[in-house]
Write an enzyme that holds these catalytic residues in place. Structure first.
Site, short mmCIF file in Angstrom:
data_model
loop_
_atom_site.label_atom_id
_atom_site.label_comp_id
_atom_site.label_asym_id
_atom_site.label_seq_id
_atom_site.Cartn_x
_atom_site.Cartn_y
_atom_site.Cartn_z
N GLY A 9 -2.56 1.62 -13.20
CA GLY A 9 -1.41 1.08 -12.46
C GLY A 9 -0.87 0.06 -12.99
O GLY A 9 -0.27 -1.02 -12.45
N ARG A 12 4.05 -0.99 -12.64
CA ARG A 12 4.82 -1.74 -11.75
C ARG A 12 3.97 -3.04 -11.38
O ARG A 12 2.85 -3.01 -11.57
CB ARG A 12 5.18 -0.98 -10.68
CG ARG A 12 6.11 0.06 -10.86
CD ARG A 12 6.68 0.74 -9.83
NE ARG A 12 5.88 1.63 -9.10
CZ ARG A 12 5.19 1.31 -7.76
NH1 ARG A 12 5.68 0.35 -7.27
NH2 ARG A 12 4.43 2.04 -7.22
N ASN A 55 -3.79 10.02 -12.89
CA ASN A 55 -4.00 9.65 -11.51
C ASN A 55 -5.46 9.30 -11.50
O ASN A 55 -6.36 10.19 -11.62
CB ASN A 55 -3.87 10.77 -10.53
CG ASN A 55 -4.07 10.46 -8.94
OD1 ASN A 55 -4.63 9.44 -8.80
ND2 ASN A 55 -4.15 11.58 -8.06
N ASN A 82 -6.62 -2.01 -11.31
CA ASN A 82 -5.64 -2.55 -10.50
C ASN A 82 -4.92 -1.61 -9.58
O ASN A 82 -4.25 -1.91 -8.70
CB ASN A 82 -4.39 -3.04 -11.36
CG ASN A 82 -3.28 -3.45 -10.61
OD1 ASN A 82 -3.14 -4.49 -10.12
ND2 ASN A 82 -2.22 -2.62 -11.16
N SER A 134 -8.37 -7.60 -2.70
CA SER A 134 -7.46 -8.26 -1.94
C SER A 134 -8.25 -9.30 -0.74
O SER A 134 -9.21 -9.05 -0.73
CB SER A 134 -6.72 -7.23 -0.96
OG SER A 134 -5.96 -7.80 0.23
N TYR A 147 -7.26 0.17 4.31
CA TYR A 147 -6.84 -0.66 2.94
C TYR A 147 -8.14 -1.63 2.86
O TYR A 147 -8.74 -1.87 1.69
CB TYR A 147 -5.73 -1.24 3.08
CG TYR A 147 -5.03 -2.21 2.05
CD1 TYR A 147 -4.60 -1.57 0.64
CD2 TYR A 147 -5.16 -3.43 2.02
CE1 TYR A 147 -4.57 -2.53 -0.48
CE2 TYR A 147 -4.83 -4.38 0.89
CZ TYR A 147 -4.38 -3.72 -0.14
OH TYR A 147 -4.02 -4.59 -1.16
N THR A 150 -11.26 -0.27 1.55
CA THR A 150 -11.33 -0.07 0.15
C THR A 150 -11.58 -1.40 -0.75
O THR A 150 -12.39 -1.45 -1.85
CB THR A 150 -10.11 0.72 -0.36
OG1 THR A 150 -8.80 -0.34 -0.18
CG2 THR A 150 -9.71 2.08 0.27
P1 NAP Z 1 2.79 -1.85 -6.47
O1 NAP Z 1 3.82 -2.83 -6.89
O2 NAP Z 1 2.93 -0.91 -5.29
O3 NAP Z 1 2.09 -1.02 -7.80
C1 NAP Z 1 1.29 -0.14 -7.75
C2 NAP Z 1 0.68 0.42 -8.90
O4 NAP Z 1 -0.37 1.29 -8.82
C3 NAP Z 1 1.74 1.05 -9.73
O5 NAP Z 1 1.83 0.86 -11.01
C4 NAP Z 1 1.29 2.67 -9.51
O6 NAP Z 1 1.67 3.51 -10.59
C5 NAP Z 1 -0.09 2.33 -9.44
N1 NAP Z 1 -0.79 3.73 -8.64
C6 NAP Z 1 -1.08 3.87 -7.42
N2 NAP Z 1 -1.72 4.95 -7.36
C7 NAP Z 1 -2.10 5.30 -8.37
C8 NAP Z 1 -2.94 6.27 -9.00
N3 NAP Z 1 -3.66 7.36 -8.16
N4 NAP Z 1 -3.22 6.48 -10.44
C9 NAP Z 1 -2.82 5.74 -11.21
N5 NAP Z 1 -1.85 4.53 -10.82
C10 NAP Z 1 -1.72 4.40 -9.38
O7 NAP Z 1 1.74 -2.66 -6.01
P2 NAP Z 1 1.11 -4.22 -6.55
O8 NAP Z 1 1.50 -5.19 -5.23
O9 NAP Z 1 1.36 -4.58 -7.69
O10 NAP Z 1 -0.36 -4.19 -6.33
C11 NAP Z 1 -1.41 -3.94 -7.36
C12 NAP Z 1 -2.73 -4.01 -6.83
O11 NAP Z 1 -2.68 -5.51 -6.20
C13 NAP Z 1 -3.32 -3.16 -5.94
O12 NAP Z 1 -4.56 -2.77 -6.31
C14 NAP Z 1 -3.03 -3.82 -4.59
O13 NAP Z 1 -3.80 -3.46 -3.46
C15 NAP Z 1 -3.41 -5.39 -4.92
N6 NAP Z 1 -3.05 -6.43 -4.10
C16 NAP Z 1 -1.63 -6.46 -3.91
C17 NAP Z 1 -1.19 -7.44 -3.13
C18 NAP Z 1 0.25 -8.05 -2.91
O14 NAP Z 1 0.55 -8.74 -2.20
N7 NAP Z 1 1.25 -7.24 -3.72
C19 NAP Z 1 -2.12 -8.33 -2.33
C20 NAP Z 1 -3.26 -8.22 -2.64
C21 NAP Z 1 -3.83 -7.21 -3.36
P3 NAP Z 1 2.92 4.57 -10.30
O15 NAP Z 1 4.11 3.92 -9.99
O16 NAP Z 1 3.24 4.80 -11.81
O17 NAP Z 1 2.69 5.70 -9.22
#
Ligand code: NAP
Length: 239
Positions: A9, A12, A55, A82, A134, A147, A150
């Protein structure tokens, strides 16, 4: 040890910043994407890495991801799990299929990638895994049960694998973000964001670089005696 990293991932959000920071620290980075191919390709070109589609919830896709990296860069010595998706709603409204989707991406995705990465790390007697958990995996969030499950699972995997792989010279840690400004936060209104910032002792929502720098630290030699740990990057929201 060759510095070859896979960031799942990486196309983005937090993942893309992890890719940038790791490249700055001298890692050759494989930027994994699922849907955002053009973003991943642009980022890979920017940082001198490669973009690899797939994926992570699929064992076959995951094998292809690792085969591509092996052919183009070499064996992965740093795996950053990630890739993640979120879901907000009452537990009673959560469908069986959506439950499985969240588990598939957030937890089984990490399982698939660890299974693919670890044999070469064991052979090399070195390697590093950083799981992006998280704060909700630590304390649970109302309306985010799947969530939270996981992410709690990832924390358990981090600690158990750290014990199992330590004797092989492999470190396993987690970064556990709080509220970080990405697309995942898009469902919150400006008022809700302000409330979240207010609830955060440091008083602001984090940037992707806050989480990415923590990953780079855990991946570095500076953290050589650190394994099995969950590093909160949450402004004090969960202590
Ligand atoms: P995001 O902006 O929605 O980005 C999610 C990323 O995961 C994208 O690059 C997406 O790729 C990829 N992804 C989703 N499903 C996938 C799959 N099946 N196989 C491969 N790639 C996949 O989310 P984010 O906020 O950056 O979150 C990144 C990580 O941080 C996650 O694990 C999230 O749970 C964790 N997190 C985030 C926050 C927050 O506040 N933002 C807080 C705690 C934890 P595509 O676009 O190419 O599909």
């Amino acid at each position: 040890m060759q510095k070859i990293a896979l960031v799942t991932g990486g196309s983005r959000g937090i993942g893309s910043e992890i890719c940038r920071v790791l490249a700055r620290e001298g890692w050759r980075v494989a930027v994994n994407y699922n849907h955002s191919e053009s973003a991943a390709r642009a980022l890979a070109a920017e940082i001198g890495g490669i973009a690899v589609g797939g994926n992570v919830a699929s064992p076959a896709d995951t094998e292809n991801i690792f085969a591509t990296i092996r052919a183009e860069l070499g064996e992965v010595s740093l795996l950053v799990n990630n890739a993640g998706i979120g879901e907000y709603g009452l537990f009673t409204d959560l469908s069986f299929d959506r439950w499985n989707e969240l588990l598939g991406t957030n937890l089984t995705g990490a399982f698939n990638c660890c299974k693919a990465a670890i044999p070469a790390m064991v052979r090399a007697k070195s390697g590093c895994i950083v799981n992006i958990a998280s704060m909700w995996g630590e304390v649970g969030a109302s309306c985010e049960v799947a969530y939270s499950v996981t992410k709690a699972g990832l924390i358990g995997m981090t600690k158990a694998l750290a014990k199992e792989l330590g004797p092989s010279g492999i470190r396993v840690n987690a970064v556990s973000p709080g509220c970080i400004e990405t697309d995942m936060m898009a469902r919150f209104s400006p008022d809700e964001r302000a409330a979240l910032a207010d609830e955060t002792p440091l008083g602001f929502i984090g940037q992707t670089s806050d989480a990415a720098e923590a990953v780079a630290f855990l991946a570095s030699e500076k953290a050589r005696f650190i394994t099995g740990q969950v590093l909160g990057v949450n402004g004090g929201f969960v202590i």
